[in-house]
Design a protein around this motif. Structure first.
Motif, short mmCIF file in Angstrom:
data_model
loop_
_atom_site.label_atom_id
_atom_site.label_comp_id
_atom_site.label_asym_id
_atom_site.label_seq_id
_atom_site.Cartn_x
_atom_site.Cartn_y
_atom_site.Cartn_z
N ILE A 27 66.30 -39.98 -120.63
CA ILE A 27 65.60 -38.83 -120.07
C ILE A 27 66.30 -37.41 -120.44
CG2 ILE A 27 64.22 -40.25 -118.59
CD1 ILE A 27 66.01 -39.23 -116.38
N SER A 28 65.67 -36.30 -120.19
CA SER A 28 66.56 -35.11 -120.22
C SER A 28 67.34 -35.04 -118.98
CB SER A 28 65.47 -33.95 -120.59
OG SER A 28 64.86 -33.69 -119.54
N PRO A 29 68.55 -34.05 -119.14
CA PRO A 29 68.98 -33.66 -118.05
C PRO A 29 68.29 -32.97 -116.90
CG PRO A 29 70.42 -33.38 -120.01
CD PRO A 29 69.17 -33.72 -120.28
N LYS A 30 67.25 -32.06 -117.55
CA LYS A 30 66.44 -31.37 -116.59
C LYS A 30 65.57 -32.13 -115.80
CE LYS A 30 63.21 -27.72 -116.35
NZ LYS A 30 64.00 -27.02 -115.31
N THR A 31 65.13 -33.47 -116.53
CA THR A 31 64.19 -34.39 -115.81
C THR A 31 65.08 -35.01 -114.70
OG1 THR A 31 62.96 -34.80 -117.83
CG2 THR A 31 63.00 -36.46 -116.14
N ALA A 32 66.21 -35.50 -115.09
CA ALA A 32 67.13 -36.24 -114.19
C ALA A 32 67.37 -35.15 -112.90
CB ALA A 32 68.36 -36.43 -114.83
N GLN A 33 67.53 -34.00 -113.24
CA GLN A 33 68.01 -32.98 -112.40
C GLN A 33 66.56 -32.77 -111.26
OE1 GLN A 33 69.18 -29.03 -113.47
NE2 GLN A 33 70.81 -29.12 -112.07
N ASN A 34 65.26 -32.79 -112.01
CA ASN A 34 63.98 -32.77 -111.07
C ASN A 34 63.90 -33.90 -110.47
OD1 ASN A 34 63.42 -30.09 -112.20
ND2 ASN A 34 62.07 -30.86 -113.88
N THR A 35 63.99 -35.10 -110.93
CA THR A 35 64.09 -36.31 -110.05
C THR A 35 65.02 -36.21 -109.10
OG1 THR A 35 63.40 -37.40 -111.97
CG2 THR A 35 63.99 -38.92 -110.26
N HIS A 36 66.34 -35.67 -109.08
CA HIS A 36 67.22 -35.62 -107.88
C HIS A 36 66.56 -34.65 -106.80
CE1 HIS A 36 71.49 -34.29 -106.89
NE2 HIS A 36 71.01 -34.71 -105.78
N TYR A 37 65.77 -33.72 -107.08
CA TYR A 37 65.03 -32.93 -106.25
C TYR A 37 63.87 -33.51 -105.38
CZ TYR A 37 67.58 -28.94 -108.17
OH TYR A 37 68.85 -28.23 -108.80
N GLN A 38 63.30 -34.44 -106.20
CA GLN A 38 62.18 -35.16 -105.75
C GLN A 38 62.63 -36.30 -104.75
OE1 GLN A 38 60.32 -36.73 -109.49
NE2 GLN A 38 59.68 -34.78 -109.96
N ILE A 39 63.63 -36.94 -105.11
CA ILE A 39 64.30 -37.84 -104.14
C ILE A 39 64.51 -37.49 -102.87
CG2 ILE A 39 66.46 -39.47 -103.79
CD1 ILE A 39 66.32 -39.81 -106.89
N LYS A 40 65.40 -36.36 -103.01
CA LYS A 40 65.57 -35.68 -101.60
C LYS A 40 64.34 -35.10 -100.90
CE LYS A 40 68.99 -32.65 -103.42
NZ LYS A 40 69.89 -31.64 -103.27
N ALA A 41 63.66 -34.70 -101.52
CA ALA A 41 62.17 -34.20 -100.68
C ALA A 41 61.58 -35.38 -100.25
CB ALA A 41 61.31 -33.59 -101.84
N LYS A 42 61.43 -36.48 -100.87
CA LYS A 42 60.88 -37.72 -100.48
C LYS A 42 61.65 -38.44 -99.07
CE LYS A 42 57.91 -40.18 -104.25
NZ LYS A 42 58.00 -41.35 -104.93
N LEU A 43 62.76 -38.22 -99.11
CA LEU A 43 63.74 -38.81 -98.18
C LEU A 43 63.83 -37.79 -97.11
CD1 LEU A 43 66.30 -40.63 -100.20
CD2 LEU A 43 64.14 -41.68 -99.36
N GLY A 44 63.20 -36.73 -97.36
CA GLY A 44 63.46 -35.64 -96.14
C GLY A 44 64.92 -35.23 -96.02
#
Length: 215
Positions: free
Chosen positions: A174-191
């Motif tokens: 995946i692109s680094p940007k997608t990896a970075q966005n997924t990183h943010y999504q993980i933190k958001a999901k986990l609060g």
């Protein structure tokens, strides 16, 4: 004859269970791989009846490898043979499509029997982890990590391993940007707001080991 592909980055460990399995006259090791990349090539070339794989691989997580193997052949029969006894790893592997999960602390005959069961398309869990999974399913305490998708779980695992967005992108294609966005999504999901909080949560739910607690 059941033809096997063994995937483990530790050559000594791989040699040990190769010898164990080859003691059975109807089990044959067709190929071995030390990385997920090698495993994908061997899977294409050999077409094994059963893939026995570890979750901890240097280039790609085992959960991601399971997903890719099943993309290539939806009928692939996969048995995870892992050091991880935490139910979270087992449930993620099973969600990804593995038919069985056996820990490396189990008795040798458990692994042998599991190979036959997975070859017969039966689901199997080693006895030392099955009760923990049952308790986790019955528990009133929700594990927030269960909310993550398979891709998010793999990105989280690589983040906790200290990988950068670029390295995660290369591992997961995946692109680094997608990896970075997924990183943010993980933190958001986990609060959680920071990577420190993310690590604390991972330690709490035993996704990583707290070495300080053992000192």
């Amino acid at each position: 004859m059941i033809r096997l592909l063994l995937v483990d980055d530790h050559a000594v460990v791989r040699e040990g269970y190769r010898r164990l399995l080859e003691q059975r006259g109807d089990l044959r090791i067709e190929a071995e791989a030390a990385t997920a990349t090698e495993a994908l090539v061997a899977f294409r070339n050999v077409g094994p009846d059963v893939v026995v794989l570890d979750l901890s691989l240097p280039d790609m997580g085992g959960v991601e490898l399971i997903r890719r193997l099943l993309q290539r052949d939806a009928r692939a029969r996969i048995l995870v043979f892992s050091m991880h006894r935490d139910p979270l790893f087992a449930t993620q592997a099973l969600r990804a499509g593995a038919l069985g999960y056996v820990t490396k602390s189990c008795a040798p005959e458990v692994l042998i029997k599991a190979v036959y069961q997975v070859a017969a398309r039966q689901r199997v869990l080693s006895p030392d982890i099955a009760p923990d999974i049952a308790l986790a399913l019955l528990s009133d305490i929700d594990n927030p990590l269960d909310a993550l998708s398979l891709r998010e779980f793999e990105v989280l695992r690589l983040l906790l391993d200290g990988r950068s967005a670029e390295e995660i992108g290369l591992s997961l294609h995946i692109s680094p940007k997608t990896a970075q966005n997924t990183h943010y999504q993980i933190k958001a999901k986990l609060g959680v707001k920071s990577d420190i909080d993310l690590m604390r949560m991972a330690i709490k739910w035993k996704l990583v080991r707290d070495d300080n607690a053992e000192a």
